[in-house]
Design an enzyme around this catalytic site. Structure first.
Site, mmCIF file in Angstrom:
data_model
loop_
_atom_site.group_PDB
_atom_site.id
_atom_site.type_symbol
_atom_site.label_atom_id
_atom_site.label_comp_id
_atom_site.label_asym_id
_atom_site.label_seq_id
_atom_site.Cartn_x
_atom_site.Cartn_y
_atom_site.Cartn_z
ATOM 1 N N CYS A 33 0.806 -1.227 0.000
ATOM 2 C CA CYS A 33 0.000 0.000 0.000
ATOM 3 C C CYS A 33 0.834 1.270 0.000
ATOM 4 O O CYS A 33 0.290 2.366 -0.161
ATOM 5 C CB CYS A 33 -0.945 -0.004 1.196
ATOM 6 S SG CYS A 33 -1.996 -1.470 1.263
ATOM 7 N N HIS A 47 -9.133 2.750 -2.376
ATOM 8 C CA HIS A 47 -7.704 2.456 -2.218
ATOM 9 C C HIS A 47 -7.184 1.549 -3.328
ATOM 10 O O HIS A 47 -7.029 0.342 -3.132
ATOM 11 C CB HIS A 47 -7.490 1.810 -0.849
ATOM 12 C CG HIS A 47 -6.094 1.361 -0.564
ATOM 13 N ND1 HIS A 47 -4.969 2.056 -0.970
ATOM 14 C CD2 HIS A 47 -5.632 0.264 0.109
ATOM 15 C CE1 HIS A 47 -3.888 1.408 -0.575
ATOM 16 N NE2 HIS A 47 -4.264 0.322 0.072
ATOM 17 N N CYS A 66 0.354 2.759 6.394
ATOM 18 C CA CYS A 66 0.766 1.397 6.727
ATOM 19 C C CYS A 66 0.776 0.597 5.433
ATOM 20 O O CYS A 66 0.239 1.032 4.414
ATOM 21 C CB CYS A 66 -0.209 0.773 7.716
ATOM 22 S SG CYS A 66 -1.908 0.667 7.085
#
Length: 436
Positions: free
Chosen positions: A99, A392, A422
């Site tokens: 991510c 996302h 994160c």
């Protein structure tokens, strides 16, 4: 305060971010259904270059990321160069840091700028949750390799006879950590329990995210940084993110059942970020190169930090670990920040990191620091909403956050902004941005 590490070239140039752009983000299997990540990447980079009117030969490097990679296009960066009319001699390579992938892409281009090997580059990422590399079982894969080497039909038939029906079932991409078997949502549940984060707190954060994102769109704050996407069969363009629930109420969130720990859990689909398709990119240059071209930067990259922790327990604490390092390298404190943008993978993860940033005990016993990083001022935090609302697309989120934060800093007259995330594998990323 530890060592300050200025991000400047050998000539003293700052690292300028001159422009940023993204596609609208779309929920899985909606507007971008059937559009692979490489095409989303071409879409955003092509539009970014067209808008800035920067000559193609000025861009000397493109670093791009994709988390859910397609076997037919393993180097998405090079495919974007070849598919957008860029100079074919442009260096291009791909990166992946889960991510935090486009954070890594930005850092890599910045390092090339500081080393003096380039003066301008593009960084970004794209992902599609709608076009996935559906695989085959390990047993079928092994048999197919052996069949390819078999010399006779009888040998091939004998190999195929070893297969059972279950071996023929398609295998979707893994959603769990390879090393632990834990899904991201399982880790979010761990964190909610460890840090005493309630369902009500998680739903409230998710609701806030959607309300602020909806307001940002209604006030026209995102129109410069989000392109209109025209998608085959070109009947209707996608203008805005399609995940934002501007009219929802807290009561709506309370209706959903837990998605991971079905019996005792508090993490739901509504207080988690959804699977999403999209792409985002930024152009970086040395400060002097931007001046030569008559470009006014959105802002500058002041510092960055990457961290890693164990994956078995509460592994989504990347912001709590990477933020103090990034601030230290920038020579700043939490109090110096105008804006804080934290990736909302899950409301539970976000709230846990906020809690630990202000924890003296965590700073002392875990980080080995004398004082807490600092309390997060709610008035500075995710002021335009976050990933729970926008969605996302894994590799695109960092570039979205950077662009969004710089535009908002400029609207506020400048200042410093923190963007942090994160990532799977216990990874964390943080960057400090500056706008004038």
């Amino acid at each position: 305060m530890g060592q300050v590490l200025p991000l400047v070239t050998r000539q003293g140039d700052r690292i300028a971010i001159v422009s940023g752009l993204r596609t609208p983000f779309a929920r899985q299997a909606t507007a971008f259904h059937g559009i692979p990540a490489v095409d989303l990447g071409k879409m955003v980079v092509g539009e970014l270059l067209a808008r800035t009117e920067i000559p193609a030969e000025v861009i000397e490097q493109l670093v791009f990321g994709q988390v859910v990679q397609m076997p037919e296009a393993p180097n998405i960066a090079r495919e974007i160069v070849l598919g957008t009319g860029m100079n074919v001699h442009t260096d291009a390579y791909s990166v992946s840091r889960a991510c935090a992938t486009s954070f890594q892409a930005v850092a890599n281009v910045a390092e090339s700028l500081m080393a003096g090997t380039i003066r301008a580059g593009i960084a970004g990422g794209a992902d599609s949750s709608s076009v996935l590399p559906i695989g085959v079982s390990k047993k079928l894969a092994r048999v197919l390799v052996d069949v390819n080497k078999a010399r006779t039909m009888s040998q091939r038939l004998k190999l195929f006879s070893r297969l059972r029906l279950r071996d023929l079932m398609p295998v979707p991409p893994a959603v769990a950590e390879y090393s632990t078997g834990l899904r991201m949502g399982d880790t979010a549940e761990q964190m909610a329990k460890t840090y005493g984060i309630t369902r009500e707190q998680q739903d409230a954060l998710a609701h806030r995210s959607h309300q602020r994102a909806a307001q940002a769109w209604s006030e026209g704050k995102l129109k410069e940084e989000v392109m209109t996407a025209f998608i085959p069969p070109y009947k209707q363009p996608l203008v805005e993110d399609n995940n934002i629930r501007g009219n929802s109420s807290l009561a709506d969130y309370a209706k959903l059942r837990p998605a991971f720990d079905r019996k005792h859990g508090t993490v739901t689909a509504a207080n988690s970020t959804p699977l999403t398709d999209g792409a985002a990119a930024v152009i970086l240059m040395t400060e002097s190169r931007a001046k030569e071209l008559g470009l006014v930067p959105l802002g500058y990259l002041r510092s960055y930090a990457f961290t890693a922790i164990d994956v078995w327990q509460d592994m989504l604490l990347g912001p709590a670990w990477s933020t103090p390092l990034a601030l230290e390298r920038a020579g700043l404190t939490m109090g110096d920040l105008t804006l804080i943008d934290m990736h909302e993978a899950f409301a539970a993860q976000t709230l846990a990191n906020i809690q630990l940033l202000g924890s003296e005990r965590f700073a002392r016993d875990v980080l080995g620091r004398a004082h807490a990083t600092g309390e997060v001022d709610e008035s500075k935090f995710n002021v335009l909403g976050g990933s729970i609302a926008y969605g996302h697309p894994f590799a695109a989120t960092g570039a979205r956050m950077i662009t969004q934060t710089l535009y908002e800093l400029r609207r506020r007259g400048g200042g410093f902004g923190l963007v942090t995330a994160c990532a799977a594998g216990g990874l964390g990323a943080a960057m400090v941005l500056e706008a004038e």
